[in-house]
Structure formats: structure tokens, C-alpha cells
Scaffold this motif. Structure first.
Motif, short mmCIF file in Angstrom:
data_model
loop_
_atom_site.label_atom_id
_atom_site.label_comp_id
_atom_site.label_asym_id
_atom_site.label_seq_id
_atom_site.Cartn_x
_atom_site.Cartn_y
_atom_site.Cartn_z
N LEU A 1 32.69 81.17 48.36
CA LEU A 1 32.77 80.03 49.26
C LEU A 1 31.38 79.54 49.62
O LEU A 1 30.47 80.33 49.81
CB LEU A 1 33.50 80.41 50.56
N ASP A 45 33.77 74.18 51.62
CA ASP A 45 34.98 74.86 51.15
C ASP A 45 35.86 75.25 52.35
O ASP A 45 35.37 75.38 53.48
CB ASP A 45 34.63 76.12 50.36
N TYR A 85 39.76 77.57 53.43
CA TYR A 85 40.69 78.62 53.01
C TYR A 85 41.76 78.82 54.07
O TYR A 85 41.60 78.38 55.22
CB TYR A 85 39.95 79.95 52.78
#
Length: 107
Positions: A71, A75, A77
Motif C-alpha cells: 500500500l 490506496d 482497504y
């Protein structure tokens, strides 16, 4: 609940040696900003909270579900609740995390 929190009122905390601030707390969710140092280490752990994050800066390796995810800035998640995960800090930086429900151990 702390629906609106001014930056001068952020509460500094620490988890597994990692510094972070609690940004806001709603009825069912919590927003934090992790302040990762290059020497931080977050070993595998799990919690009953879904965790979604956005990388503001830095470089990391996130591991969960038998996968490893590099990452970097921009980015994002999402880690399901009760799933073991770890993060290795490659380069110091900041990450915004949202937890649902609220992490009681972060209060």
C-alpha cells in the motif's frame, strides 16, 4: 459521541506502540488517524470491528486472508471483522482508519 472534533481537540493515543489520534466518534463508527513511524511493528491481531482505511502517506505491507497487499499514498482497504491482519511499515506515514462498530479499546 463526538460528531465534530476540531484538530486542536484531537485525543492522542497509542496501540501496540503506534501513535494515533481519534478524529471523530459517531453512533456506530469511529475515525482515527494512525501516525506510523518506520520503527513501528503491528503484528497479527484481530478485533470485532470492520476496519477500512485510506493511505495519506507512507508505504506499507498489509497482510490478511492469506494475501499480502503493498500500500502507498492514495490506496485504500477494508478488513472484515474478526479477521487476523498485520501491517509492516516500509516508510513512515499517516493512514485514516474507520472502525465499525466503535473500538472500545481506543476510547
Amino acid at each position: 459521541m463526538k460528531n465534530v472534533v476540531k484538530k486542536e481537540d484531537f485525543v492522542s493515543k497509542q496501540f501496540l506502540g503506534v501513535d494515533f489520534v481519534v478524529l471523530s466518534i459517531g453512533k456506530d463508527s469511529m475515525v482515527t488517524k494512525m501516525l506510523y513511524k518506520s520503527t513501528d511493528n503491528v503484528p497479527f491481531h484481530q478485533h470485532p470491528n470492520e476496519q477500512s482505511g485510506y493511505v495519506i502517506s507512507g508505504k506499507y505491507n498489509l497482510k490478511f486472508g492469506g494475501q499480502e497487499y503493498p500500500l502507498s499514498e492514495g490506496d485504500s482497504y477494508s478488513i472484515p471483522a474478526n479477521v487476523e491482519h498485520s501491517i509492516t511499515i516500509i516508510e513512515a506515514g499517516e493512514v485514516v482508519d474507520v472502525f465499525t462498530p466503535i473500538r472500545q479499546d481506543y476510547l
